[in-house]
Design an enzyme around this catalytic site. Structure first.
Site, PDB file in Angstrom:
ATOM      1  N   GLY A 102      63.503 -82.416 104.818  1.00 50.84           N
ATOM      2  CA  GLY A 102      63.422 -83.858 104.701  1.00 50.84           C
ATOM      3  C   GLY A 102      62.043 -84.375 105.073  1.00 50.84           C
ATOM      4  O   GLY A 102      61.293 -83.730 105.800  1.00 50.84           O
ATOM      5  N   ASP A 126      57.115 -73.702 104.804  1.00 49.89           N
ATOM      6  CA  ASP A 126      57.288 -75.078 104.324  1.00 49.89           C
ATOM      7  C   ASP A 126      56.019 -75.496 103.590  1.00 49.89           C
ATOM      8  O   ASP A 126      55.901 -75.327 102.376  1.00 49.89           O
ATOM      9  CB  ASP A 126      57.585 -75.990 105.523  1.00 49.89           C
ATOM     10  CG  ASP A 126      57.656 -77.479 105.189  1.00 49.89           C
ATOM     11  OD1 ASP A 126      57.493 -77.840 104.008  1.00 49.89           O
ATOM     12  OD2 ASP A 126      57.864 -78.286 106.101  1.00 49.89           O
ATOM     13  N   ASP A 140      60.150 -76.044 114.546  1.00 52.21           N
ATOM     14  CA  ASP A 140      59.235 -76.388 113.461  1.00 52.21           C
ATOM     15  C   ASP A 140      57.879 -76.738 114.058  1.00 52.21           C
ATOM     16  O   ASP A 140      57.732 -77.725 114.787  1.00 52.21           O
ATOM     17  CB  ASP A 140      59.785 -77.573 112.666  1.00 52.21           C
ATOM     18  CG  ASP A 140      58.902 -77.921 111.480  1.00 52.21           C
ATOM     19  OD1 ASP A 140      57.967 -77.162 111.185  1.00 52.21           O
ATOM     20  OD2 ASP A 140      59.169 -78.967 110.837  1.00 52.21           O
ATOM     21  N   GLU A 167      59.619 -72.257 111.808  1.00 51.62           N
ATOM     22  CA  GLU A 167      59.147 -72.843 110.557  1.00 51.62           C
ATOM     23  C   GLU A 167      57.650 -73.135 110.598  1.00 51.62           C
ATOM     24  O   GLU A 167      57.168 -73.796 111.512  1.00 51.62           O
ATOM     25  CB  GLU A 167      59.914 -74.134 110.261  1.00 51.62           C
ATOM     26  CG  GLU A 167      59.534 -74.773 108.931  1.00 51.62           C
ATOM     27  CD  GLU A 167      60.286 -76.064 108.655  1.00 51.62           C
ATOM     28  OE1 GLU A 167      60.045 -76.661 107.604  1.00 51.62           O
ATOM     29  OE2 GLU A 167      61.103 -76.470 109.506  1.00 51.62           O
ATOM     30  N   LYS A 202      61.230 -78.740  99.751  1.00 48.74           N
ATOM     31  CA  LYS A 202      61.139 -80.201  99.722  1.00 48.74           C
ATOM     32  C   LYS A 202      60.744 -80.587  98.309  1.00 48.74           C
ATOM     33  O   LYS A 202      59.644 -80.273  97.857  1.00 48.74           O
ATOM     34  CB  LYS A 202      60.108 -80.696 100.739  1.00 48.74           C
ATOM     35  CG  LYS A 202      60.519 -80.471 102.186  1.00 48.74           C
ATOM     36  CD  LYS A 202      59.440 -80.912 103.145  1.00 48.74           C
ATOM     37  CE  LYS A 202      59.885 -80.705 104.592  1.00 48.74           C
ATOM     38  NZ  LYS A 202      58.800 -80.955 105.579  1.00 48.74           N
ATOM     39  N   LYS A 246      60.939 -80.121 116.760  1.00 50.52           N
ATOM     40  CA  LYS A 246      59.505 -80.105 116.515  1.00 50.52           C
ATOM     41  C   LYS A 246      58.792 -79.596 117.768  1.00 50.52           C
ATOM     42  O   LYS A 246      59.140 -79.979 118.888  1.00 50.52           O
ATOM     43  CB  LYS A 246      59.002 -81.502 116.168  1.00 50.52           C
ATOM     44  CG  LYS A 246      59.571 -82.066 114.869  1.00 50.52           C
ATOM     45  CD  LYS A 246      58.969 -81.387 113.656  1.00 50.52           C
ATOM     46  CE  LYS A 246      59.416 -82.062 112.363  1.00 50.52           C
ATOM     47  NZ  LYS A 246      58.767 -81.491 111.167  1.00 50.52           N
ATOM     48  N   SER A 265      66.772 -83.298 112.632  1.00 50.22           N
ATOM     49  CA  SER A 265      65.422 -82.974 113.068  1.00 50.22           C
ATOM     50  C   SER A 265      65.066 -83.851 114.266  1.00 50.22           C
ATOM     51  O   SER A 265      65.182 -85.077 114.199  1.00 50.22           O
ATOM     52  CB  SER A 265      64.430 -83.209 111.927  1.00 50.22           C
ATOM     53  OG  SER A 265      63.119 -82.861 112.305  1.00 50.22           O
ATOM     54  N   LYS A 281      66.981 -78.930 114.637  1.00 46.09           N
ATOM     55  CA  LYS A 281      65.593 -78.550 114.375  1.00 46.09           C
ATOM     56  C   LYS A 281      64.721 -79.293 115.370  1.00 46.09           C
ATOM     57  O   LYS A 281      64.780 -80.522 115.463  1.00 46.09           O
ATOM     58  CB  LYS A 281      65.161 -78.884 112.957  1.00 46.09           C
ATOM     59  CG  LYS A 281      63.699 -78.505 112.705  1.00 46.09           C
ATOM     60  CD  LYS A 281      63.343 -78.524 111.238  1.00 46.09           C
ATOM     61  CE  LYS A 281      62.783 -79.855 110.810  1.00 46.09           C
ATOM     62  NZ  LYS A 281      62.199 -79.815 109.459  1.00 46.09           N
TER      63      LYS A 281
END
Length: 389
Positions: free
Chosen positions: A293, A241, A191, A216, A265, A165, A137, A163
């Protein structure tokens, strides 16, 4: 088993580099570390709550008070014959899933250790999945050039998925340049951590040109209705999520058509028991899941790896190596990335790892012992303790 003692340590470890998402930047990882003791066996877990209620409404302070005043009093003195029973015992307490997960996961570890079994076996995992494919990430970077540099470095390390952000203003242009730099063969997901609204639909449609494996949680953290409309309008798969807090949430979201992938998660949904039910709901509907995570230290990372042995965890998760985030982890040896882009599930009873005693002492800023003889329900400030967790 009857719980004899619960030790809680508030642990703070500096991150190697600041980690930025759409709702803030972290430079230190802090967490409650729980040790559940009974019959000479200790089970370990960590809470995934944060300092501020940004990802979730839960914080370090709410976790502390929920455990002290409501959860532990319901568990002390009770004969717990199997780890799944904890979810039912704590069900009268609404919400507080991160607090529930911390104690429930420690009890799962205790049961596995007491039976001399690895946790994955107690969870019903696949013995052929002892090397878990993992991705990395990447927080919001200062520029597209920084993002490309960081991504290429992680790909060189062997990570199988990127991934990234994102938030408005740091999304399409950067993702497009990253895709051009690494090629179409590299799996990339974005994400958003709820940074967009349905009014951004036309903008979000442009993500379809980036060949993303998923987008996401683009919309509100408690929404599935607008996510359904977004999923119908985009070719890019939608992963949920924050909006999925239980197996019932997962069932509703999938049946409604709000997502085609779910990020599980274990700390977000309240522990291993609910995580397994959510896994099974998704599997029965042909929807793949992956293990997200929360910048966990080694104890939480170990729990994630054991959970990821369940068969429907079909996509690389966020369980990166220890050195992705920390110069020094709580456990020794730390988790290291294998050459094939996997992490090995720890061997041995339970989660297979424990905190290094000297490191725990060094990184712990507060320790508190709870036992059946001194606990009662009710409010109050912890004696001699700051409430500014």
């Amino acid at each position: 088993m009857k719980i004899e003692q619960v030790h809680m340590d508030f642990v703070e470890i500096p991150l190697k580099t600041p980690f930025q998402t759409s709702f803030g930047t972290e430079s230190r990882k802090s967490a409650w570390l729980l040790a559940v003791r009974a019959e000479g066996v200790t089970g370990w877990a960590e809470s995934v709550a944060d300092v501020e209620p940004l990802y979730s409404e839960e914080t370090h302070a709410t976790v502390y008070f929920a455990l002290k005043n409501h959860l532990l009093p319901r568990l002390f003195g009770v004969e717990i014959d199997r780890p799944e029973a904890v979810d039912a015992i704590l069900s009268p307490v609404r919400g507080n899933r991160m607090a529930k997960a911390a104690i429930e996961m420690a009890i799962w570890d205790w049961f596995a250790r007491s039976r001399n079994l690895p946790l994955w076996q107690l969870l019903g995992g696949d013995p052929g999945r002892m090397r878990i494919p993992v991705g990395v990430s990447i927080g919001i970077q200062p520029s597209a050039e920084h993002l490309i540099r960081v991504a290429e470095w992680y790909l060189e390390q062997g990570y199988r998925r990127l991934k990234v952000k994102i938030k408005p203003g740091t999304d399409l242009e950067r993702l497009g340049r990253l895709r051009a730099a690494v090629g179409d063969a590299v799996p990339i997901m974005a994400d958003a951590n709820s940074a967009y609204r349905l009014s951004d639909l036309e903008h979000l449609k442009s993500f379809d040109d980036l060949n993303l494996m998923m987008l996401e949680q683009p919309l509100a953290e408690d929404d599935i209705i607008d996510h359904r409309r977004l999923a119908e309008a985009l070719r890019t798969p939608i992963c949920l999520d924050e909006a999925i807090r239980s197996d019932e949430d997962g069932r509703k979201a999938i049946d409604l058509g709000a997502c085609s992938i779910i990020n599980i998660k274990v700390g977000r949904v309240g522990g291993h028991t609910v995580a397994r039910r959510l896994h099974d709901v998704a599997e029965a509907r042909g929807v793949p899941v992956w293990c997200g995570g929360m910048l966990e230290m080694g104890i939480g990372r170990a729990h994630n790896l054991h959970l990821s042995t369940l068969p429907n965890f079909r996509l690389p998760g966020d369980t990166s190596a220890s050195d992705r985030y920390f110069i020094e982890d709580l456990i020794e040896p730390p988790f290291r990335l294998n050459a094939d882009g996997t992490l090995s599930v720890p061997e041995g009873p339970g989660i297979g790892v424990e905190p290094d005693a000297r490191r725990l002492e060094r990184f712990s800023t507060h320790h508190e012992l709870f036992s059946a003889t001194v606990q009662s329900k009710g409010g109050g400030i912890p004696h001699g303790t700051s409430v500014s967790f």
